[in-house]
Structures are given as C-alpha cells and as structure tokens.
Scaffold this active site. Structure first.
Site, PDB file in Angstrom:
ATOM      1  N   ARG A  86      21.203 -12.809 154.130  1.00 48.59           N
ATOM      2  CA  ARG A  86      22.179 -12.982 153.851  1.00 48.59           C
ATOM      3  C   ARG A  86      22.764 -11.634 153.048  1.00 48.59           C
ATOM      4  NH1 ARG A  86      26.767 -16.266 154.858  1.00 48.59           N
ATOM      5  NH2 ARG A  86      28.803 -14.447 154.456  1.00 48.59           N
ATOM      6  N   ARG A  95      25.422 -13.945 161.114  1.00 53.50           N
ATOM      7  CA  ARG A  95      25.091 -14.123 159.765  1.00 53.50           C
ATOM      8  C   ARG A  95      23.372 -15.002 159.860  1.00 53.50           C
ATOM      9  NH1 ARG A  95      29.403 -16.604 157.740  1.00 53.50           N
ATOM     10  NH2 ARG A  95      30.392 -15.521 157.980  1.00 53.50           N
ATOM     11  N   ASP A  98      24.243 -18.914 157.100  1.00 58.03           N
ATOM     12  CA  ASP A  98      25.887 -19.553 155.962  1.00 58.03           C
ATOM     13  C   ASP A  98      25.414 -20.982 155.719  1.00 58.03           C
ATOM     14  OD1 ASP A  98      28.730 -18.634 155.406  1.00 58.03           O
ATOM     15  OD2 ASP A  98      29.034 -20.573 155.851  1.00 58.03           O
ATOM     16  N   ASP A 100      27.680 -23.275 153.658  1.00 61.78           N
ATOM     17  CA  ASP A 100      29.093 -24.221 152.977  1.00 61.78           C
ATOM     18  C   ASP A 100      28.642 -25.313 152.475  1.00 61.78           C
ATOM     19  OD1 ASP A 100      30.697 -21.641 154.424  1.00 61.78           O
ATOM     20  OD2 ASP A 100      30.937 -22.826 155.705  1.00 61.78           O
TER      21      ASP A 100
HETATM   22  O1  GSY Z   1      31.662 -20.414 158.408  1.00 61.21           O
HETATM   23  C1  GSY Z   1      30.467 -20.992 159.800  1.00 61.21           C
HETATM   24  C2  GSY Z   1      30.492 -19.287 159.601  1.00 61.21           C
HETATM   25  N1  GSY Z   1      30.627 -19.164 161.542  1.00 61.21           N
HETATM   26  C3  GSY Z   1      30.747 -20.187 162.688  1.00 61.21           C
HETATM   27  C4  GSY Z   1      29.416 -21.016 162.599  1.00 61.21           C
HETATM   28  O2  GSY Z   1      29.024 -21.008 161.406  1.00 61.21           O
HETATM   29  N2  GSY Z   1      29.155 -21.433 163.400  1.00 61.21           N
HETATM   30  C5  GSY Z   1      30.132 -21.228 164.687  1.00 61.21           C
HETATM   31  N3  GSY Z   1      30.408 -21.441 165.772  1.00 61.21           N
HETATM   32  N4  GSY Z   1      31.530 -19.934 164.539  1.00 61.21           N
HETATM   33  C6  GSY Z   1      31.137 -19.329 163.695  1.00 61.21           C
HETATM   34  N5  GSY Z   1      32.110 -18.499 163.095  1.00 61.21           N
HETATM   35  C7  GSY Z   1      31.979 -18.549 161.788  1.00 61.21           C
HETATM   36  S1  GSY Z   1      32.166 -17.238 160.390  1.00 61.21           S
END
Ligand code: GSY
Length: 163
Positions: A86, A95, A98, A100
């Site tokens: 990443r 990415r 991720d 969180d």
């Molecule tokens: O915030 C996490 C990264 N992210 C995602 C994700 O994990 N899943 C989906 N469906 N859309 C996302 N947009 C982001 S930025």
C-alpha cells in the site's frame, strides 16, 4: 502486570492485485501478532467502489481482542498495509490493502491521526454488511444503535457475497 484487553472491529478492503490472497495474508498477519487474537472474520463481499471510478473491492471485517492501545493498533494496521504494497497516494483511490480501525470497545477517539468510531462507517454498506455478520449486537457508541439496526437502514445494492 495486568493487561487491559479491548475488543476492536477492523474493516478490510482491496481492489488492486490478487485481493483474495492479500486479504487472507492480512488476516494471517493479525493472527500472528503476539498482542492480537482474531475472534471472528466475516465472509468476503465483492462491492461496488465508493469514490472515483476504480475496480470493485473485496471487503471483509474482523473482530479482534487486543492488549494494544488504539494508536499502537493503528500503527500495526499501517505496517501490515505497507507490507502488502500500500502506498498512500490518492485519498479515495484504488489500493492493494486498506485496514480501517472501525470500533474499539465503546471508545470515542477524536485525534488528528485517528477517529474511532470510523467517521464514515455508518454510511457504508461495504462495512456494515460484513460487520453485522460477525458482530450484529455491538453498539456503535456515537449513535447508540446496534450494528444490525444501522445496517438495516442502508441500501445493500452493490454489496454481494463473494463465492
Ligand atoms: O475506505 C476503504 C477503501 N474504499 C472502499 C472499499 O473498501 N470498498 C468499496 N466498495 N469502496 C471503497 N472506496 C474506498 S476509498
């Protein structure tokens, strides 16, 4: 020494590279950390991207128990993200991984580097659908509502079980 344990929820997502092995690898890294016990992992969901046009994501959530304080846990999550390639470039962009930090017990943390509960989790079906599978009854402390109640308020279109 008495160890204070916290229950935390982690959101996992990937939309670059071999997302299946990346998510599996990330869970393995969490499991092998001396101060983290992985309690539950949701199934994987293929989800429509939120943000700029980019590939679909593979998303999941995990519940862990840990003796790490939240900022140290965040550092562990960031180092696992780096291990999987990443690079923090575009804020909303694609990415490889991720991770969180969504919830830590009933703590509310508002620091420049860490906000818990995750500030956007209540709007995100790609978070609440997998999280409600493994922790439906835990309370999101800002709203005072359970994860399943919050999940049922959202439209689930674009969040599909990955088979
Ligand atoms: O915030 C996490 C990264 N992210 C995602 C994700 O994990 N899943 C989906 N469906 N859309 C996302 N947009 C982001 S930025």
């Amino acid at each position: 020494m008495i160890k204070i344990m916290s229950f935390c929820a982690i959101g996992l997502g990937s939309n670059l590279g071999d997302s299946q092995s990346i998510l599996t690898g990330a869970i393995d890294r969490l499991r092998s950390h001396a101060q983290i016990e992985v309690i539950a992992v949701s199934r994987w969901y293929l989800t429509a991207p939120v943000g700029p046009p980019q590939p679909e994501y593979l998303n999941s959530c995990a519940m862990i128990q840990t003796s790490l304080i939240p900022l140290d846990l965040l550092n562990v999550l960031h180092s696992i993200e780096s291990e999987f390639g990443r690079i923090r470039q575009e804020v909303w962009g694609a990415r490889t991984l991720d991770l969180d930090l969504l919830l830590c017990d009933d703590l509310i943390i508002d620091l420049p580097t860490l906000q818990v509960p995750h500030p956007r989790m209540l709007d995100r079906a790609f978070v609440l659908v997998p999280l409600s599978e493994i922790a439906p009854d835990i309370i999101e402390p800002k709203s005072g509502r359970s994860i399943i109640t919050l999940c049922n308020k959202l439209e689930h279109a674009g969040v599909n079980l990955f088979v």
